[in-house]
Enzyme design. Structure first.
Site, PDB file in Angstrom:
ATOM      1  N   GLY A 192      47.421  44.059  45.185  1.00 48.79           N
ATOM      2  CA  GLY A 192      46.138  45.390  44.386  1.00 48.79           C
ATOM      3  C   GLY A 192      46.666  46.655  45.728  1.00 48.79           C
ATOM      4  O   GLY A 192      45.412  47.010  45.577  1.00 48.79           O
ATOM      5  N   ASN A 246      43.391  41.098  48.807  1.00 51.08           N
ATOM      6  CA  ASN A 246      42.636  42.299  48.723  1.00 51.08           C
ATOM      7  C   ASN A 246      42.659  42.421  46.551  1.00 51.08           C
ATOM      8  O   ASN A 246      41.928  42.611  46.359  1.00 51.08           O
ATOM      9  CB  ASN A 246      43.221  43.789  48.803  1.00 51.08           C
ATOM     10  N   TYR A 306      31.446  36.578  38.685  1.00 52.09           N
ATOM     11  CA  TYR A 306      31.701  37.327  39.760  1.00 52.09           C
ATOM     12  C   TYR A 306      31.532  36.981  40.916  1.00 52.09           C
ATOM     13  O   TYR A 306      32.238  36.535  42.001  1.00 52.09           O
ATOM     14  CB  TYR A 306      31.345  38.594  39.653  1.00 52.09           C
ATOM     15  N   LYS A 340      33.382  35.290  44.523  1.00 49.74           N
ATOM     16  CA  LYS A 340      33.644  36.055  46.027  1.00 49.74           C
ATOM     17  C   LYS A 340      32.975  35.073  47.098  1.00 49.74           C
ATOM     18  O   LYS A 340      33.658  34.819  48.296  1.00 49.74           O
ATOM     19  CB  LYS A 340      33.035  37.255  45.817  1.00 49.74           C
TER      20      LYS A 340
END
Length: 244
Positions: A4, A78, A144, A148
């Site tokens: 990324g 990333n 989300y 994480k």
């Protein structure tokens, strides 16, 4: 290797590591941006165009690296994104799948492809970009936040699995970072994206890249296991004091 690497934290990492004397393999989906980075940094940067969600292409791309680039010393996982900000019962299936496939499966793919070589050489460093969102869920962040939280567990698990080697494993957990993150989350709605950072001085991609470089340059016997990096007026994922 930085995944990324065409924008935000990933691009900042690529730039800072090159400026610190590293050569960088920059991966991403944006061919134009990767080519621009190649023009800027020349022989210090090798662009690889692929989506971390495509396991076969990711694996083939790493296996096809030229010999002089094949021994990856640092992997910065990333590539990741947030999509949507809705109650879980109103969430978009496609958004969920994209986040899970990128943030979790993509990170696992790159780890599985790169880390065996590190273990064989008995040297290397994996730096995963997590989030403060992985510490506790916030309103409408459901999936989300879950991805994480998974990154946190996956990183901790990898650190345990390579403890018999000289490899180091680091988790960076940024808070509010002003990149194109919110613009992506809101599917290009610039007004909603700008409001995320209204009334607070957010972090920048360079701030997180600084942390990654610090971890990478620590003495070999020092493992920066985890770092939470927040803006001054942010206390956690949901407590943000904004100035009018």
């Amino acid at each position: 290797m930085v995944t990324g690497a065409t924008s935000g934290i990933g691009e900042a990492c690529a730039r800072q590591f090159i400026n610190a004397g590293y050569r960088v393999i920059a991966t991403g989906r944006n061919v134009t941006k990767l080519n621009l980075l190649k023009e800027e940094f020349g022989s210090d940067l090798l662009p690889l165009v692929f989506d971390v969600r495509d396991r076969e292409i990711a694996e083939a791309s790493v296996k096809a690296l030229p010999a002089e680039w094949s021994e990856i010393d640092i992997l910065i996982n990333n590539a990741g994104l947030a999509l949507g900000l809705d109650p879980e019962y109103q969430g978009d299936y496609t958004d969920w799948e994209t986040m899970i496939d990128t943030n979790i499966k993509g990170l696992l793919t790159m780890t599985r492809v790169v880390v065996p070589g590190m273990v064989e050489r008995n040297r290397g460093h994996v730096i995963n970009i997590g989030s403060v969102a992985g510490d506790a869920a916030y309103a409408n962040g459901n999936v989300y936040c879950a991805t994480k939280a998974a990154v946190k567990s996956i990183t901790d698990g990898l650190r345990i699995d390579v403890a018999h080697t000289a490899l180091r494993v680091t988790l960076l957990k940024p808070g509010l970072v002003e990149t194109n993150f919110s613009n992506v989350r809101f599917h290009g709605d610039d007004r909603r994206a700008d409001n995320v950072y209204k009334g607070i001085t957010p972090l920048t991609g360079d701030d997180i890249a600084n942390a990654a470089l610090y971890a990478a340059q620590a003495p070999k016997h020092v493992q920066i296991a985890e770092m939470l990096i927040l803006a001054t007026h942010q206390a956690n994922g949901s407590t943000i004091v904004r100035k009018s």
